[in-house]
Design a protein around this motif. Structure first.
Motif, mmCIF file in Angstrom:
data_model
loop_
_atom_site.group_PDB
_atom_site.id
_atom_site.type_symbol
_atom_site.label_atom_id
_atom_site.label_comp_id
_atom_site.label_asym_id
_atom_site.label_seq_id
_atom_site.Cartn_x
_atom_site.Cartn_y
_atom_site.Cartn_z
ATOM 1 N N PHE A 281 -16.037 -3.028 5.016
ATOM 2 C CA PHE A 281 -15.426 -1.766 5.440
ATOM 3 C C PHE A 281 -15.922 -0.602 4.596
ATOM 4 O O PHE A 281 -16.167 0.488 5.091
ATOM 5 C CB PHE A 281 -13.897 -1.868 5.368
ATOM 6 C CG PHE A 281 -13.309 -2.680 6.487
ATOM 7 C CD1 PHE A 281 -13.006 -2.085 7.700
ATOM 8 C CD2 PHE A 281 -13.085 -4.032 6.334
ATOM 9 C CE1 PHE A 281 -12.479 -2.818 8.740
ATOM 10 C CE2 PHE A 281 -12.549 -4.782 7.373
ATOM 11 C CZ PHE A 281 -12.253 -4.183 8.572
ATOM 12 N N ARG B 138 -7.056 2.329 9.518
ATOM 13 C CA ARG B 138 -5.907 1.740 8.823
ATOM 14 C C ARG B 138 -6.379 0.830 7.692
ATOM 15 O O ARG B 138 -5.832 0.866 6.586
ATOM 16 C CB ARG B 138 -5.077 0.957 9.835
ATOM 17 C CG ARG B 138 -3.772 0.449 9.336
ATOM 18 C CD ARG B 138 -2.847 0.159 10.511
ATOM 19 N NE ARG B 138 -3.348 -0.929 11.347
ATOM 20 C CZ ARG B 138 -3.126 -1.022 12.668
ATOM 21 N NH1 ARG B 138 -2.431 -0.097 13.283
ATOM 22 N NH2 ARG B 138 -3.600 -2.031 13.358
ATOM 23 N N VAL B 139 -7.419 0.050 7.961
ATOM 24 C CA VAL B 139 -7.946 -0.826 6.906
ATOM 25 C C VAL B 139 -8.537 0.025 5.769
ATOM 26 O O VAL B 139 -8.343 -0.286 4.586
ATOM 27 C CB VAL B 139 -9.007 -1.798 7.466
ATOM 28 C CG1 VAL B 139 -9.600 -2.639 6.349
ATOM 29 C CG2 VAL B 139 -8.395 -2.700 8.532
ATOM 30 N N THR C 92 -5.771 -5.860 0.297
ATOM 31 C CA THR C 92 -6.418 -5.788 1.607
ATOM 32 C C THR C 92 -7.180 -7.077 1.904
ATOM 33 O O THR C 92 -7.178 -7.566 3.028
ATOM 34 C CB THR C 92 -7.384 -4.590 1.666
ATOM 35 O OG1 THR C 92 -6.726 -3.434 1.173
ATOM 36 C CG2 THR C 92 -7.835 -4.327 3.093
ATOM 37 N N PRO D 220 -7.409 0.954 14.176
ATOM 38 C CA PRO D 220 -7.198 -0.077 13.155
ATOM 39 C C PRO D 220 -8.249 -0.024 12.047
ATOM 40 O O PRO D 220 -7.940 -0.322 10.886
ATOM 41 C CB PRO D 220 -7.306 -1.370 13.971
ATOM 42 C CG PRO D 220 -6.840 -0.987 15.333
ATOM 43 C CD PRO D 220 -7.346 0.409 15.544
ATOM 44 N N PHE D 221 -9.473 0.415 12.397
ATOM 45 C CA PHE D 221 -10.520 0.558 11.374
ATOM 46 C C PHE D 221 -10.062 1.511 10.265
ATOM 47 O O PHE D 221 -10.161 1.202 9.076
ATOM 48 C CB PHE D 221 -11.803 1.077 12.022
ATOM 49 C CG PHE D 221 -12.952 1.266 11.057
ATOM 50 C CD1 PHE D 221 -13.741 0.202 10.681
ATOM 51 C CD2 PHE D 221 -13.223 2.522 10.524
ATOM 52 C CE1 PHE D 221 -14.800 0.379 9.788
ATOM 53 C CE2 PHE D 221 -14.270 2.704 9.625
ATOM 54 C CZ PHE D 221 -15.058 1.620 9.265
ATOM 55 N N GLY E 101 -10.234 -3.600 17.071
ATOM 56 C CA GLY E 101 -10.356 -2.211 16.641
ATOM 57 C C GLY E 101 -10.676 -2.031 15.172
ATOM 58 O O GLY E 101 -10.822 -0.918 14.695
ATOM 59 N N PHE F 243 0.884 -1.149 0.000
ATOM 60 C CA PHE F 243 0.000 0.000 0.000
ATOM 61 C C PHE F 243 0.927 1.204 0.000
ATOM 62 O O PHE F 243 1.506 1.534 1.037
ATOM 63 C CB PHE F 243 -0.887 -0.040 1.237
ATOM 64 C CG PHE F 243 -1.589 -1.358 1.404
ATOM 65 C CD1 PHE F 243 -2.689 -1.677 0.626
ATOM 66 C CD2 PHE F 243 -1.125 -2.307 2.298
ATOM 67 C CE1 PHE F 243 -3.324 -2.903 0.747
ATOM 68 C CE2 PHE F 243 -1.756 -3.537 2.432
ATOM 69 C CZ PHE F 243 -2.849 -3.835 1.652
ATOM 70 N N LYS G 243 -8.956 -9.026 5.417
ATOM 71 C CA LYS G 243 -10.077 -8.134 5.696
ATOM 72 C C LYS G 243 -11.077 -8.248 4.540
ATOM 73 O O LYS G 243 -10.682 -8.444 3.393
ATOM 74 C CB LYS G 243 -9.640 -6.671 5.820
ATOM 75 C CG LYS G 243 -8.233 -6.455 6.334
ATOM 76 C CD LYS G 243 -8.075 -6.800 7.786
ATOM 77 C CE LYS G 243 -6.605 -6.742 8.180
ATOM 78 N NZ LYS G 243 -6.350 -7.372 9.481
ATOM 79 N N LEU H 116 -1.271 -3.814 9.951
ATOM 80 C CA LEU H 116 -2.495 -4.118 9.195
ATOM 81 C C LEU H 116 -2.710 -5.621 9.066
ATOM 82 O O LEU H 116 -3.841 -6.103 9.107
ATOM 83 C CB LEU H 116 -2.403 -3.500 7.794
ATOM 84 C CG LEU H 116 -3.567 -3.829 6.853
ATOM 85 C CD1 LEU H 116 -4.776 -2.981 7.202
ATOM 86 C CD2 LEU H 116 -3.186 -3.617 5.401
ATOM 87 N N ARG I 214 -7.571 2.969 4.774
ATOM 88 C CA ARG I 214 -6.490 3.521 3.954
ATOM 89 C C ARG I 214 -5.830 2.428 3.111
ATOM 90 O O ARG I 214 -5.336 2.699 2.016
ATOM 91 C CB ARG I 214 -5.466 4.232 4.842
ATOM 92 C CG ARG I 214 -5.976 5.541 5.405
ATOM 93 C CD ARG I 214 -4.847 6.383 5.987
ATOM 94 N NE ARG I 214 -4.092 5.647 6.984
ATOM 95 C CZ ARG I 214 -4.467 5.489 8.258
ATOM 96 N NH1 ARG I 214 -5.595 6.034 8.660
ATOM 97 N NH2 ARG I 214 -3.747 4.786 9.081
ATOM 98 N N ALA I 215 -5.836 1.203 3.624
ATOM 99 C CA ALA I 215 -5.306 0.094 2.833
ATOM 100 C C ALA I 215 -6.200 -0.166 1.627
ATOM 101 O O ALA I 215 -5.713 -0.356 0.510
ATOM 102 C CB ALA I 215 -5.195 -1.159 3.700
#
Lengths: 257, 303
Positions: free
Chosen positions: B183, B161-162, B173, B158-159, A109, A91, B178, A102, B164-165
């Motif tokens: 998301f 972060r996912v 991702t 972390p939400f 969370g 990424f 995930k 990640l 942005r991934a």
């Protein structure tokens, strides 16, 4: 002992072009298995089918006693079968540390409600993942670039990051697509040593690679794909002498007969 | 003049709420949304209708407006699950127009193009118009702070972060374990709730809404606000909203000072200046006034 990954008669075509014409192979637990074959043999397509990115047209894929044929990629990854990409596909705007975090599993969370509440469970898990990420970065010599974004890494560092993020997922098995292609010989050796360590830790590895010396050095067992089928499997030393393998790679000698 | 400035500040606050919502959908999750004004309208109409026709309390109407926009956002993102980039942009643009046309034609419910008037405002009867304006400014400012805090929590979780991934590579991702669709739907719904909240607050502030208030131009102003402020930066979203409203309003006064321009030419010149400002911003500072942070630590020690 049953195979950890069992692929049976898997086929897949793209708009009439048959990429896989019935691949059958089994990967035994605890070993490093090499997957070789000429360009277009279907190696990457097989990885895509196994990792769930491309559903197979027919056939059956069993991993760790569960049928994962056509399952979603996130489901397969969560079961412990984790892949890397041939062209390091990170990424670009996430930092190395964020990449590693990640890929950590079971982070509560990632739920919207937990993220809004910032629960203790989330922070606790994050601290665990952080410690793990630091340790993996140290092992892969990525500590100095933890705060760099993936776009800023060298080709070799990207390859290391691919392995690092796969490790964060606490996998049972890794599918590595050309983990050492295009890196300098010193780094290639270093990556090879890391892979050996992982296998010693009990992680099963299936890797695609074109550098035959690396295959010879690393793999306990080698499977040859050609034209979308499993051609043969054996130890590397036996395969190197095999005329069928030579023909698949080099073509037939027209003047021989 | 004071009243005018307060009204502008309220409108900057409403823009800021929308820019924050867009920042979740587009800035963080990378989902193009050119239908902002549609979600804004859903929030406005739901809250207005509930308070006008069913006599619901204003607070309940506002909450319902935000939730309705969130639900519509979830549906839109599910329907468009397989679309990306330009295609998603076209569908969301069409969605906003659909909302406007439905509002114009379902006269039994929305009173058509005549619009809904007499929408109640909180404590409007008890306060003088000046006091009401000031009260409403405080209310909107407080809600901007709350929404800002919530979205900043998401960004440093972390939400986020996912999200942005997913913005960088959806397939990678998925391979990271995930489920991108879940998301994306959550991000779209959460961002749409902020858009709907802004719409509901608008309705109770002006006491009148009609379909022709919900034109695509508003979507572009919000997009401009986030671009100028900094895509992916929540402070940038708020700053951009203030800058855009200031810009829109100051040109209203400055353009008539230019001699030899007719009224119509002046109005056209304003639009031109705004477009030119967008191009200049993107040319000179593509990352916006406040660029996105390099990293988003969840814990202190991750810095």
């Amino acid at each position: 002992m049953p195979a950890l990954l069992d692929v049976r008669a898997v086929t897949r075509s793209f708009y009439g072009v048959a990429a896989l014409r019935g691949v059958t192979l089994a990967v035994e637990a605890g070993r490093i298995t090499g997957l070789i074959g000429p360009n277009g043999a279907g190696k990457t397509t097989l990885f895509n089918c196994v990792s769930g990115l491309v559903p197979p047209d027919s056939g059956r894929i069993v991993f760790d006693n569960a049928d994962i044929t056509g399952a979603r990629p996130d489901f397969i990854a969560q079961r412990g079968l984790v892949r890397t990409f041939q062209i390091a596909r990170g990424f670009p705007r996430l930092t190395v540390l964020e990449h590693l975090l990640l890929h950590g599993p079971a982070q509560p969370g990632e739920k919207l409600s937990v993220a809004l509440l910032r629960t203790g469970a989330m922070k606790e898990r994050e601290a665990e993942l952080y410690a793990r990420a630091i340790e993996i970065a140290r092992r892969l010599e990525l500590t100095r670039v933890l705060d760099n974004t993936a776009a800023e890494l060298s080709g070799g560092q990207k390859k290391l990051l691919e392995i690092g993020r796969a490790l964060m997922a606490e996998p049972k098995m890794l599918l590595l697509d050309e983990p050492i292609a295009g890196v300098n010989p010193t780094l290639a050796r270093a990556i090879g040593e890391r892979l050996r360590e992982l296998a010693a830790d009990g992680i099963t590895i299936l890797l695609i690679e074109h550098q035959m010396d690396a295959i010879a050095r690393l793999c306990d067992h080698v499977i040859v794909l050609a034209e979308g089928r499993t051609l043969i499997e054996d130890s590397f030393a036996a395969l190197a002498e095999n005329p069928l393998v030579q023909e698949a790679y080099m073509g037939r000698r027209k003047w021989a007969s | 003049m004071e009243n005018y400035l307060i009204a502008m500040a309220v409108s900057a606050g409403l823009y800021a709420l929308m820019a924050l919502g867009l920042n979740v959908i587009w800035g963080m999750a990378g989902q193009v949304n050119l239908g902002l004004v549609g979600f804004f309208a859903v929030g406005a109409y739901v809250s207005a209708l509930l308070t006008l026709k069913l006599g619901a309390p204003i607070a309940a109407g506002v909450v319902a407006g935000a939730l309705a926009a969130a639900a519509v956002g979830a549906v839109v993102s599910l329907v468009t699950a397989r679309l990306r980039g330009d295609y998603l942009a076209i569908v969301t643009l069409g969605f906003a127009e659909t909302i406007r046309i439905v509002a114009s034609n379902e006269i039994w419910l929305t009173n058509g193009t005549d619009g809904l008037s007499g929408i109640p405002g909180p404590f409007r009867a008890a306060l003088t118009p000046e006091q009401f304006n000031l009260f409403y400014l405080c209310l909107v400012a407080a809600l901007v702070i709350v929404v800002f805090a919530l979205i900043d929590r998401l960004a440093h979780a972390p939400f986020g972060r996912v999200l942005r991934a997913i913005r960088d590579d959806e397939q990678a991702t998925a391979v990271a374990g995930k489920y991108p669709l879940a998301f994306k739907v959550k991000a779209f719904a959460f961002g749409s709730a902020a858009l709907g909240l802004s719409g509901a607050l608008y309705a109770h502030y002006t006491s009148y809404i009609a379909p022709d208030l919900f034109l695509p131009l508003l979507t572009l102003y919000i997009k401009l606000a986030l671009l100028a402020g900094g895509v992916g930066n929540n402070r940038g979203a708020v700053l951009g909203a203030v800058v855009v409203v200031t810009f829109l309003e100051s040109t209203r006064f400055l353009v008539p000072l230019i001699p030899g321009l007719s009224h119509v030419q002046g109005a056209a010149l304003r639009e031109f200046i705004i477009s030119a400002a967008l191009i200049v911003t993107l040319r000179l500072r593509p990352q916006g006034l406040l660029p996105e942070a390099r990293m988003h630590p969840v814990l202190e020690k991750e810095k």
